[in-house]
Design a protein around this motif. Structure first.
Motif: not given
Length: 150
Positions: A7, A9, A30-31, A34-38, A42
């Protein structure tokens, strides 16, 4: 390493970095929270994303299907076997649950879970940070195997 429904990032970014520096493969179930591009993910992974092997699975059974012969060690606060009492083998899976809930009972009871293990802590403490716990366990398994690749 398998992170079940992570949950946070930043923790997952740190896990990507851990995978990159140890050669461990990171599986995310998943789920995701967060978005993997967050950007936090990064930033925590710095420039290690290209050096880590990462798989994302739509559900827990898909992760287990991708690891058909692996022994699965579920890390949970309520276990009685310390992680240091496991004789790790190549291909073993270290399974971690999300903060703050940990692994749900249906995952802990899954027939593929070989054993529940614990990182010992002082009484009255809930848990370690997820990636701190994963780092301790990953390095113990890697140490037992003689630090292959290092």
């Amino acid at each position: 390493m398998v992170y079940f429904e992570p949950r946070i990032a930043g923790n997952t970014g740190s896990a990507i970095r851990l995978a990159a520096v140890t050669g461990a493969r990171l599986h995310l179930v998943e789920p995701l929270g967060f978005d993997l591009e967050e950007s936090k993910l990064r930033r925590a992974g710095l420039d290690y994303h290209d050096l880590a092997v990462l798989d994302v699975h739509p559900h827990f059974q898909a992760a287990m299907d991708a690891l058909p012969r692996a022994r699965v060690f579920a890390f949970e606060v309520g276990a009685t076997t310390p992680y240091t009492e496991v004789a790790y083998q190549p291909g073993d899976v270290l399974l971690f649950g999300p903060e703050p809930t940990g692994l749900p009972e249906e995952v802990l009871a899954h027939p593929r879970v070989t054993q529940r293990v614990v990182l010992p802590m002082l009484p009255g403490r809930r848990s370690l940070n997820l990636t701190n716990a994963a780092s301790i366990a990953t390095y113990e398994a890697w140490r037992q195997l003689g630090f292959p690749g290092a």
